[in-house]
Design an enzyme around this catalytic site. Structure first.
Site, PDB file in Angstrom:
ATOM      1  N   ASP A  21       0.729  -0.927  -0.288  1.00 27.24           N
ATOM      2  CA  ASP A  21       0.087   0.095   0.078  1.00 27.24           C
ATOM      3  C   ASP A  21       1.434   0.973  -0.027  1.00 27.24           C
ATOM      4  O   ASP A  21       2.442   0.864   0.023  1.00 27.24           O
ATOM      5  CB  ASP A  21      -0.414  -0.126   1.413  1.00 27.24           C
TER       6      ASP A  21
ATOM      7  N   GLY B  25      -4.597   3.914  -3.594  1.00 25.68           N
ATOM      8  CA  GLY B  25      -6.196   4.309  -4.203  1.00 25.68           C
ATOM      9  C   GLY B  25      -5.496   6.512  -4.398  1.00 25.68           C
ATOM     10  O   GLY B  25      -6.454   6.444  -5.283  1.00 25.68           O
TER      11      GLY B  25
END
Lengths: 840, 353
Positions: free
Chosen positions: A144, A410
């Site tokens: 991430d 994201g």
């Protein structure tokens, strides 16, 4: 069940390591050997017994009952007896030892003080002990970005108001929040716009305050602590504070803001249009003291720009893009005044939508959409998410170790890309291949364009990498490096266009491209998409081992999906850490976790597994050979006590100590030289080659034990007083040689002799000798047969036996010693080479 | 296995050598400079040992005679044919004549050898009752089931000693006669039938049941001898210290052999003129031929053997030591060459660079 958590939740499945799968394969081979042995012995027994002299000589007659038993039944029981006799070849005790090794071994991770973080006062956490060795087998790392590669402690860096850039000097801001004092204005925008912008920052958020009263102090000094689900918002509110606008609190819908003149402005909060990941923006509607109703909106540039009057955009857009290139997280701020009449309508619509029983979400979305139009852009903010300490070094080390690192985030592409450059995932010479909405464009013929791109990239890569996919890892260092960037919508286009017959084709082309790239960046990913990617890679040919590392709830699905999930104990709660297999405080800890711990655990357990199969084959092979000399009568070669204690007492502890303490290479060397990690990749120590080596070694040694003793017994006597030994002495000689050989074999393999190893190895041998004396020294009242009585002591009274035992141990270990010496000569010369070439 | 350890992470880990995996450790490396001398030393030592073993094995004399009695081979064949198919076989005796041209260096031991006789067969090996043999009265009357079918006699009397091993006790006997001069009379050479069993077997493991009224025969009353025996166990020898369960022949037989061809010690020759060995001259071994081996395709032999510090004649150990020792030295040389080559190469490389 409709929370984000629940929707993104995936069932937790049992994770099993590659080593365990190898064990199962080995077990099948050994089971087959066991069955073969039993079947061979049973068959030969009946062939041998077909001669009645052998079946029932006069000296060994059967009882009436035995004679009357059905032959088929006898054969079956014989087969079962052979199975019982040889069953030790299946190392049942290995499972116990493996579990113990894993359980105890995992403590070393949580004990490691290098994983201890001073800030959160915590070290690493081990949630499962099943996967220790898998850490040494990782091929793909999925990480991430926010909170993992970066700190997730946001800092307000700069803003732009009407295209004018403002950059704050952080230190001065705290003390001197006077009118114009601390700010460095490059050039100024209109004062009103400035204030409007700062008010917007102060009002458009969902931050709550918590006052920590300092009770003892005489002065009423209160300290404001902001709490929010998103660190960005806190950074923005704090940023506004630096510029003189302080958000004081929200009480009963009254938002209080202290302005630059230390006056408290009170706003009535009418509506909050919450943030969601589809709209990628949020708004508030407030009413100031003067009664004006204002809507403030902040959101991603892509979400805000289409909703503001066009002529305002250009300057800000350039600014935002520049910021994004620098790796900052950007947000745009806009406002809109709402006339009281309009507000009536909006209010009604909003309430109606909120009360709706059916399709509430859709309705609300529609209303929000309606409201957030025709806004005026005020400016943009840039928030920096600092890279974590040593993130770049860690990524470099992982690359050098032959791992492929994929960043799944994201965030928007530009931000993510610059972070990737900053943490050296992409080098300056890395050629980037982009598969994003930008490159594909918003045309109707999206898929065709995608197809074109895919084909083009593949051609490029295939051209660059000649067909030798095997030397891929080597090829990396020599060839041009490629990086791939893909975003969520393109990915779903590739993966989900199922009605299209060519979709499968897309996927395979995409995978081919991915496999050739050193680094892949996937941006704008939904949590489930992250898991989708992991699953896709997991199912590649050769089923590579994947590792996911993340800190937030949105990483949970990917952590659960991958072979090894690692949680970072970050600022976004403990969701990831709880669902992970291991959790560490920082991304940099991954380096030691994989390169040192993973490597060692793998080597330890792989050796443990091979050794167990080896020592049990050594153990049982003489017993099998003995059947050829005792008329296939299931006569055990060793005494029952030896059979039971062999795996439990005589040979268990040395290998356990080895598998906990062995460091064939120093931890420091392992951490500093990532290339060593490649040596064990692909489950190297449990492949067919090493397995055959161990099996043949065991077969060789077993044969030496048995036939060595067999030839030793071709004499009248082994003692100088001419007395004769029996079958139990025969077995005990074999067993003594066996115990010493397998223990010394482990001693030869041990590279790291701590006092525990010494104690356990020499202790085991001493215990064996002691036990044998003890076991043979007493007439045991509970035993039916005193067959071991004084056998061991009598055996040791013979010089020939001593000489034979020493000789047989030496012969058995000879190939091993030879191999080690050869390896060392090779290694030494390699090192000399290395030294020379590096000095030259 | 899954387990959680939330509490453990709560405080700073201990900074000890063990928890940090930094225990002081010895890290040996079998480098060529250590192993090469080792190879040579071990090789030389092994060759030395091997030579010693080989020559002492060669110095051991063995003289054997197969008296199975295959038709036409010897005068024992008569006994063999006579005994064939009859149970129990009739008493029969035959003889083996041999001449020693020189002294048979002593001490000399007399062995008998049986082949194709599976004393290590599992069913045979368990067919004994160690409790009974240790003189336990209760076990004397109630032999264990493993002894079946030699557990109870036809008259339902407990067999003592029970079991197949005891039942098949070797019952040939030998006597040795020496003819000093040509044509002279044969003088019997004394055979010492004691001291042939393990000390612990004879003194501890095997015990006679407690005497009844000072008589061993009474102690065994109510038991039957094994079916193949001609006389009860208490009459195995007139010597009270060598009869019953502690008869040394019996004790030796009860230690089951490891392999189907085996030797068992019959007697020691160490008395009188024969303590130094068997002087040269003609000899005769009288054999009482009782034990049937043709039935199961076996053979039996009688063997005179001397013994050295390493036991009986067995060239294996010496040869194995010689082979391994030379192999060691050979590999030592090969390694040396490889080692020097590598070094040369490295030096060349150095020169080049």
């Amino acid at each position: 069940m409709e929370t984000k958590m629940a929707l993104n939740y995936q069932g937790k499945s049992q994770k099993r390591s590659a080593v365990e799968k190898s064990i199962n394969a080995f077990l099948i081979v050994y089971l087959f050997i066991l069955l073969t042995k039993a079947a061979v012995c049973t068959t030969l027994k009946y062939v041998w017994q077909s001669n009645p002299n052998n079946d029932e000589p006069w000296y060994n007659q059967k009882t009436q009952k035995e004679r009357e038993t059905l032959k088929v039944l006898k054969m079956f029981t014989d087969f079962l007896s052979f199975m019982v006799l040889f069953n030790f070849i299946i190392p049942v005790s290995m499972y116990v030892t493996v579990e113990m090794q894993k359980f105890l071994g995992s403590f070393f991770i949580s004990w490691d003080k290098d994983f201890y973080d001073e800030e959160i006062h915590e070290g690493a956490l081990v949630n499962t002990s099943d996967l220790n060795e898998e850490l040494g087998q990782v091929d793909y790392v999925f990480t991430d970005k926010t909170g993992t590669l970066t700190e997730n402690s946001m800092e307000f860096i700069e803003c732009c108001i009407d295209g004018h850039k403002y950059r704050g000097a952080a230190q001065e801001a705290e003390g001197l929040s006077e009118t114009d004092g601390p700010l460095t204005y490059f050039d100024k925008a209109d004062k009103n716009r400035e204030e409007l912008f700062l008010r917007a920052l102060c009002l458009c958020h969902t931050v709550e305050t918590k006052t920590n009263d300092v009770v003892d102090a005489a002065t009423e000094s209160t300290e404001l602590t902001y709490i929010s689900s998103s660190p960005d918002e806190i950074a923005l509110v704090k940023g506004a504070k630096k510029y003189g606008f302080t958000f004081v609190g929200n009480q009963n819908g009254q938002m209080k803001v202290e302005n630059q003149r230390k006056e408290i402005e009170v706003y009535e909060l009418l509506h909050t249009l919450n943030f969601d990941s589809v709209r990628r923006r949020m708004s508030v509607i407030v009413k100031n003291q003067a009664g004006d109703i204002i809507l403030f909106c902040k959101g991603a540039d892509s979400a805000v720009f289409p909703r503001v009057q066009n002529h305002e955009i250009e300057l800000t857009k350039a600014h935002v893009e520049r910021n994004a290139m620098d790796g900052y997280r950007t947000l745009c701020v806009a406002f809109k005044e709402i006339a009281p009449d309009d507000y009536e309508r909006i209010n009604r619509q909003l309430i109606e939508a909120k009360m709706a029983l059916q399709d509430r979400e859709e309705k609300m979305e529609r209303v929000f959409d309606d409201i957030e139009t025709n806004m005026n852009l005020i400016g943009a903010t840039a928030v920096e998410d600092r890279l974590q300490d040593q993130a770049a070094e860690t990524i470099e080390a992982l690359h050098a170790a032959g791992l492929k690192v994929w960043v799944l985030t994201g965030d928007k592409m530009e931000t993510a890309k610059s972070t990737c450059y900053a943490c050296r995932l992409f080098q300056t010479n890395t050629e980037l291949l982009e598969l994003t909405t930008k490159t594909i464009e918003e045309s109707e013929r999206k898929e065709d364009r995608l197809h074109e791109l895919l084909i083009e990239y593949r051609k490029k890569l295939l051209h660059d990498f000649p067909k030798s996919t095997r030397s891929l890892k080597k090829a990396w260092t020599e060839h041009q490096e490629y990086g791939l960037i893909i975003d969520g919508s393109t990915l779903s286009l590739i993966l989900n266009s199922s009605q299209d017959s060519g979709s499968h084709n897309y996927k395979s082309i995409f995978l081919q491209i991915c496999m050739k790239c050193t680094a892949v960046l996937c941006c704008r990913m939904a949590p489930l998409q992250k898991a989708q990617i992991v699953r896709m890679v997991k199912n590649l040919k050769g089923s590579p081992i994947t590792l996911s590392i993340g800190d937030g709830a949105n990483d949970v699905s990917m952590i659960l999906e991958s072979h090894v999930g690692i949680g970072i104990k970050g600022k976004e709660g403990r969701q990831a850490a709880r669902n992970s297999d291991y959790s560490v405080p920082k991304f940099k800890h991954l380096k030691k976790l994989l390169l040192a711990h993973g490597h060692l655990y793998y080597v330890r357990i792989a050796h443990l597994v091979q050794y167990f199969f080896y020592k049990n084959l050594c153990f049982i092979l003489p017993q099998f050979l003995y059947q050829f000399f005792c008329g296939f009568s299931q006569q055990p070669l060793y005494d029952a006590a030896y059979l039971t204690m062999y795996n439990i007492c005589f040979t268990s502890l040395p290998i356990l100590a080895y598998s906990l303490l062995e460091q064939h290479i120093n931890i420091d060397t392992l951490t500093s030289d990532p290339r060593l990690y490649m040596k064990i990749s692909g489950n190297a120590m449990l492949q067919l080659g090493p397995f055959l080596y161990w099996t043949f070694l065991a077969a060789f040694e077993g044969t030496v034990f048995f036939f060595g003793t067999y030839f030793l017994f071709q004499t009248s006597s082994l003692e100088e007083n001419a007395k004769v030994y029996g079958n139990w002495t025969f077995g005990t000689i074999v067993f003594t040689v066996l115990v010493f050989t397998v223990t010394l074999k482990l001693a030869l393999d041990t590279r790291f002799w701590t006092w525990i190893n010494h104690f356990v190895i020499w202790g085991s041998l001493a215990f064996y000798v002691f036990f044998s004396f003890f076991w043979g020294g007493i007439i045991w009242p509970f035993l039916k047969q005193q067959r071991m009585y004084f056998v061991f002591a009598q055996m040791l009274s013979s010089v020939s036996t001593w000489l034979a035992i020493i000789l047989l141990i030496f012969i058995s270990l000879f190939p091993e010693i030879l191999l080690i010496v050869l390896k060392n000569v090779k290694r030494r010369s390699a090192r000399v080479h290395h030294l020379i070439s590096s000095s030259a | 296995m899954t387990w959680s350890a939330t509490a453990r992470g709560a405080h700073q880990p201990d900074n000890t050598a063990f928890t940090q995996q930094r225990l002081p450790a010895w890290q040996p490396l079998l480098s060529a400079s250590i192993t090469l001398p080792l190879f040579f030393c071990v090789g030389l030592a092994f060759i030395g040992l091997g030579l010693g073993l080989y020559y002492s094995s060669n110095g051991i004399k063995e003289l054997g005679y197969d008296y199975t009695g295959y038709p036409g081979t010897s005068n024992c064949s008569l006994c063999a044919t006579a005994g064939r198919g009859r149970s129990p076989p009739p008493a029969c005796s035959c003889a083996w004549y041999f001449t020693l041209p020189e002294l048979f260096q002593g001490p000399v031991y007399l062995y008998y050898e049986l082949s194709n006789f599976y004393q290590n067969n599992r069913r045979y090996g368990v067919s004994r009752d160690d409790a009974q043999l240790s003189g336990l009265s209760s076990a004397l009357r109630h032999p264990v089931n493993e002894c079946a079918p030699y557990q109870y006699s036809a008259a339902r009397l407990p067999i003592a000693p029970c079991g197949a091993i005891a039942n098949s006790l070797f019952n040939d006997s030998f006597s040795l006669w020496h003819q000093r001069g040509p044509g002279g009379s044969y003088v019997e050479v004394p055979l010492d039938r004691t001291g042939i069993a393990w000390w612990t077997d004879y003194h501890v493991k095997f015990r006679n049941p407690p005497l009844v009224n000072g008589s061993l025969a009474l102690a065994f009353r109510g038991t039957a001898p094994p079916p193949n025996w001609h006389r009860p166990v208490y009459e195995l020898s007139p010597d009270p210290n060598n009869t019953g369960f502690i008869n040394q022949d019996f004790v030796v037989w009860m230690r089951t052999a490891a392999l189907p061809t085996f030797r068992k010690l019959y007697a020691r020759i160490r008395q009188g003129n024969y303590s130094a060995g068997l002087p040269r001259g003609a000899y005769r071994v009288n054999i009482t031929y009782n034990y049937p081996v043709l039935g199961f395709g076996g053979q039996k032999s009688v063997i005179f053997s001397s013994i050295s510090w390493m036991g009986g004649k067995n060239p294996f150990l010496g040869i194995a030591y010689l082979v391994v020792g030379s192999l060691c030295i050979l590999t030592g040389f090969v390694m040396l060459i490889v080692y020097i080559r590598y070094q040369d190469q490295n030096e060349e490389d150095e020169d080049e660079e």
